[in-house]
Design an enzyme around this catalytic site. Structure first.
Site, PDB file in Angstrom:
ATOM      1  N   ARG A  74       2.572   6.231  -2.688  1.00 41.49           N
ATOM      2  CA  ARG A  74       3.650   7.061  -3.256  1.00 41.49           C
ATOM      3  C   ARG A  74       3.384   7.322  -4.743  1.00 41.49           C
ATOM      4  NH1 ARG A  74       6.826   3.858   0.544  1.00 41.49           N
ATOM      5  NH2 ARG A  74       5.690   4.934   2.158  1.00 41.49           N
TER       6      ARG A  74
ATOM      7  N   ASP B 101      -2.565  14.786  21.267  1.00 42.13           N
ATOM      8  CA  ASP B 101      -1.454  14.654  20.312  1.00 42.13           C
ATOM      9  C   ASP B 101      -1.793  15.262  18.956  1.00 42.13           C
ATOM     10  OD1 ASP B 101      -0.130  13.329  22.265  1.00 42.13           O
ATOM     11  OD2 ASP B 101       0.182  11.465  21.145  1.00 42.13           O
TER      12      ASP B 101
ATOM     13  N   ASP C 184       0.830  -1.211   0.000  1.00 40.29           N
ATOM     14  CA  ASP C 184       0.000   0.000   0.000  1.00 40.29           C
ATOM     15  C   ASP C 184       0.864   1.260   0.000  1.00 40.29           C
ATOM     16  OD1 ASP C 184      -2.427  -1.395   0.102  1.00 40.29           O
ATOM     17  OD2 ASP C 184      -2.252  -1.643   2.268  1.00 40.29           O
ATOM     18  N   GLY C 185       2.001   1.201   0.695  1.00 34.89           N
ATOM     19  CA  GLY C 185       2.900   2.359   0.740  1.00 34.89           C
ATOM     20  C   GLY C 185       3.373   2.734  -0.661  1.00 34.89           C
TER      21      GLY C 185
ATOM     22  N   ALA D 145      -4.923  10.545  20.871  1.00 30.38           N
ATOM     23  CA  ALA D 145      -4.660  10.693  22.306  1.00 30.38           C
ATOM     24  C   ALA D 145      -5.264  11.980  22.880  1.00 30.38           C
ATOM     25  CB  ALA D 145      -3.153  10.641  22.574  1.00 30.38           C
TER      26      ALA D 145
ATOM     27  N   ASN E 268      -5.506   8.521   1.945  1.00 26.55           N
ATOM     28  CA  ASN E 268      -5.834   7.889   3.229  1.00 26.55           C
ATOM     29  C   ASN E 268      -6.330   8.912   4.245  1.00 26.55           C
ATOM     30  OD1 ASN E 268      -5.318   5.182   2.868  1.00 26.55           O
ATOM     31  ND2 ASN E 268      -3.250   5.231   3.739  1.00 26.55           N
ATOM     32  N   GLU E 269      -5.498   9.954   4.452  1.00 31.23           N
ATOM     33  CA  GLU E 269      -5.814  10.858   5.548  1.00 31.23           C
ATOM     34  C   GLU E 269      -4.980  12.125   5.503  1.00 31.23           C
ATOM     35  OE1 GLU E 269      -2.453   9.048   6.068  1.00 31.23           O
ATOM     36  OE2 GLU E 269      -3.723   7.699   7.182  1.00 31.23           O
TER      37      GLU E 269
ATOM     38  N   ASN F 223      -6.138   5.434  10.893  1.00 34.61           N
ATOM     39  CA  ASN F 223      -7.421   5.685  11.553  1.00 34.61           C
ATOM     40  C   ASN F 223      -7.864   4.487  12.394  1.00 34.61           C
ATOM     41  OD1 ASN F 223     -10.243   6.939  11.781  1.00 34.61           O
ATOM     42  ND2 ASN F 223     -10.659   5.015  10.721  1.00 34.61           N
TER      43      ASN F 223
ATOM     44  N   SER G  57      -5.990   2.076  13.643  1.00 34.51           N
ATOM     45  CA  SER G  57      -5.104   1.880  14.800  1.00 34.51           C
ATOM     46  C   SER G  57      -5.457   2.825  15.944  1.00 34.51           C
ATOM     47  CB  SER G  57      -3.640   2.130  14.415  1.00 34.51           C
ATOM     48  OG  SER G  57      -3.273   1.355  13.317  1.00 34.51           O
TER      49      SER G  57
HETATM   50  P1  NAP Z   1       3.908   2.583   5.546  1.00 42.03           P
HETATM   51  O1  NAP Z   1       4.967   1.779   6.180  1.00 42.03           O
HETATM   52  O2  NAP Z   1       3.910   2.832   4.087  1.00 42.03           O
HETATM   53  O3  NAP Z   1       2.472   1.953   5.950  1.00 42.03           O
HETATM   54  C1  NAP Z   1       2.196   1.488   7.254  1.00 42.03           C
HETATM   55  C2  NAP Z   1       1.195   0.340   7.155  1.00 42.03           C
HETATM   56  O4  NAP Z   1      -0.092   0.848   6.757  1.00 42.03           O
HETATM   57  C3  NAP Z   1       1.601  -0.696   6.109  1.00 42.03           C
HETATM   58  O5  NAP Z   1       1.353  -1.998   6.609  1.00 42.03           O
HETATM   59  C4  NAP Z   1       0.671  -0.372   4.926  1.00 42.03           C
HETATM   60  O6  NAP Z   1       0.424  -1.502   4.076  1.00 42.03           O
HETATM   61  C5  NAP Z   1      -0.593   0.023   5.692  1.00 42.03           C
HETATM   62  N1  NAP Z   1      -1.568   0.818   4.932  1.00 42.03           N
HETATM   63  C6  NAP Z   1      -1.381   1.924   4.168  1.00 42.03           C
HETATM   64  N2  NAP Z   1      -2.557   2.340   3.661  1.00 42.03           N
HETATM   65  C7  NAP Z   1      -3.512   1.477   4.106  1.00 42.03           C
HETATM   66  C8  NAP Z   1      -4.925   1.387   3.941  1.00 42.03           C
HETATM   67  N3  NAP Z   1      -5.621   2.278   3.227  1.00 42.03           N
HETATM   68  N4  NAP Z   1      -5.575   0.385   4.585  1.00 42.03           N
HETATM   69  C9  NAP Z   1      -4.922  -0.510   5.336  1.00 42.03           C
HETATM   70  N5  NAP Z   1      -3.579  -0.461   5.541  1.00 42.03           N
HETATM   71  C10 NAP Z   1      -2.894   0.513   4.936  1.00 42.03           C
HETATM   72  O7  NAP Z   1       3.826   3.943   6.374  1.00 42.03           O
HETATM   73  P2  NAP Z   1       3.989   5.485   5.973  1.00 42.03           P
HETATM   74  O8  NAP Z   1       4.712   5.650   4.660  1.00 42.03           O
HETATM   75  O9  NAP Z   1       4.477   6.172   7.186  1.00 42.03           O
HETATM   76  O10 NAP Z   1       2.471   5.984   5.761  1.00 42.03           O
HETATM   77  C11 NAP Z   1       1.604   5.420   4.830  1.00 42.03           C
HETATM   78  C12 NAP Z   1       0.307   5.125   5.564  1.00 42.03           C
HETATM   79  O11 NAP Z   1       0.564   4.282   6.681  1.00 42.03           O
HETATM   80  C13 NAP Z   1      -0.357   6.361   6.142  1.00 42.03           C
HETATM   81  O12 NAP Z   1      -1.247   6.935   5.223  1.00 42.03           O
HETATM   82  C14 NAP Z   1      -1.044   5.854   7.398  1.00 42.03           C
HETATM   83  O13 NAP Z   1      -2.422   5.635   7.229  1.00 42.03           O
HETATM   84  C15 NAP Z   1      -0.392   4.516   7.697  1.00 42.03           C
HETATM   85  N6  NAP Z   1       0.239   4.586   9.022  1.00 42.03           N
HETATM   86  C16 NAP Z   1      -0.296   3.840  10.007  1.00 42.03           C
HETATM   87  C17 NAP Z   1       0.196   3.934  11.303  1.00 42.03           C
HETATM   88  C18 NAP Z   1      -0.444   3.130  12.368  1.00 42.03           C
HETATM   89  O14 NAP Z   1      -1.327   2.325  12.031  1.00 42.03           O
HETATM   90  N7  NAP Z   1      -0.064   3.301  13.629  1.00 42.03           N
HETATM   91  C19 NAP Z   1       1.255   4.800  11.582  1.00 42.03           C
HETATM   92  C20 NAP Z   1       1.788   5.562  10.544  1.00 42.03           C
HETATM   93  C21 NAP Z   1       1.252   5.447   9.260  1.00 42.03           C
HETATM   94  P3  NAP Z   1       1.614  -2.234   3.250  1.00 42.03           P
HETATM   95  O15 NAP Z   1       2.287  -3.112   4.255  1.00 42.03           O
HETATM   96  O16 NAP Z   1       0.908  -3.012   2.175  1.00 42.03           O
HETATM   97  O17 NAP Z   1       2.505  -1.144   2.696  1.00 42.03           O
END
Ligand code: NAP
Length: 283
Positions: free
Chosen positions: A71, A168, A66-67, A203, A139-140, A182, A184
């Site tokens: 991108r 936060d 998904d990342g 938070a 996403n957000e 969202n 999480s």
């Molecule tokens: P990233 O490492 O690219 O992504 C973090 C995880 O979120 C990966 O497992 C990714 O899937 C998954 N993901 C991304 N979009 C998703 C969606 N629409 N539905 C379900 N899972 C999804 O992290 P990043 O580059 O920092 O940010 C990319 C996205 O990651 C952000 O838009 C954010 O939503 C999410 N993220 C989540 C958390 C959390 O859950 N605590 C924290 C930071 C960011 P893949 O493994 O297939 O890449």
């Protein structure tokens, strides 16, 4: 269902940096060229900015997770051209097919056996340092403090003040992003056929000192969320984030967040079902 010739039709592959993705790219390119398509590839490690799409590209295939897909959407500037993903990443919520389904992908594409899912995006109009900038997220969109400072934000809905948020930060997700960060944070999973934005607190502080709403809020497409940092409340620099990209500001004056008219077209095959995907990825 129609069947168009693949001659003189161009497909762009956007490929992540892993060995596995690069192997899938080789296999896919060979199969597409054999079917008659012109193929170009952008590797995520070769260029990371200002990628451009030529007018003849009719499909973008993202190889990765998904990342990688997020991108590609940002680097190509949220184009109208449809995307489809091949999942070589971890979760692959956006990614429709697996590497052993490349023949099926090509066959379905040529026979036009697919639907296009129009995914909504969120836009944020940010006023800072006498400048107005617009950001889009699939996403957000997130507002928070830099360096772990809490933030104090005056929140309005449709122009009417609703609360002073302390915590936060605030995350505003699309239905597509409801399954990402969202989720999480305890936000709800939203069927992408529903048009809304979800405002999820990160938070929130809810004590005798600070009173913040602690549950997510759902807003219809015609209402905007207003965010104005509370004068004197927030100490450090403020940060915004959208789909894993980010910026920081010395002085953030105000932000307006709403559903955007920009959509991203994701190709889905006949078997796609959002809730089946939720079950297979989360439970
Ligand atoms: P990233 O490492 O690219 O992504 C973090 C995880 O979120 C990966 O497992 C990714 O899937 C998954 N993901 C991304 N979009 C998703 C969606 N629409 N539905 C379900 N899972 C999804 O992290 P990043 O580059 O920092 O940010 C990319 C996205 O990651 C952000 O838009 C954010 O939503 C999410 N993220 C989540 C958390 C959390 O859950 N605590 C924290 C930071 C960011 P893949 O493994 O297939 O890449």
């Amino acid at each position: 269902m129609g069947k168009k010739s693949a001659k003189n039709r161009s497909i762009l592959i956007y490929c992540s940096n892993t060995d596995n993705s690069k192997q899938v790219e080789k296999d896919l390119r060979k199969k597409l060229e054999l079917a008659g398509f012109n193929v170009e590839t952008d590797f995520a490690d070769k260029k990371d900015d200002n990628l451009t799409l030529t007018d003849d590209v009719e499909l973008i295939i993202c190889i990765g997770g998904d990342g990688t897909f997020l991108r590609a959407v940002h680097y190509f500037g949220f184009p109208n051209v449809p995307f489809i993903g091949v999942n070589t990443g971890h979760l692959g919520f956006f990614q429709e097919i697996m590497p052993d389904q490349l023949d099926l992908l090509i066959d379905n594409y040529i026979k036009e056996k697919y639907t296009l899912q129009k995914m909504q995006t969120v836009k944020a109009i940010v006023n800072h340092d006498d400048v107005v900038e617009e950001f889009t997220g699939l996403n957000e969109f997130i507002v928070k403090g830099e360096d772990n400072y809490s933030v104090h934000l005056n929140i309005s809905i449709g122009g009417g003040f609703i609360e002073k948020f302390s915590g936060d930060g605030i995350l505003i997700s699309t239905p597509a992003g409801s399954t990402a960060y969202n989720y999480s944070l305890g936000g709800s999973l939203v069927d992408p056929r529903i048009k809304l934005i979800q405002v999820t607190p990160i938070a929130p502080m809810n004590t005798t000192a600070y009173r913040s709403l602690t549950s997510p809020l759902l807003l219809p497409p015609d209402l905007a969320l207003g965010i104005v940092p509370d004068e004197g409340g927030s100490k450090g620099r403020m940060a915004i984030a959208f789909d894993g990209f980010g910026r920081t500001f010395d002085k953030l004056d105000s932000i307006e967040v709403m559903l955007s008219e920009v959509t991203v077209n994701l190709m889905r095959f006949e078997s796609y079902d959002f809730w089946a995907k939720v079950k297979s990825k989360f439970i």
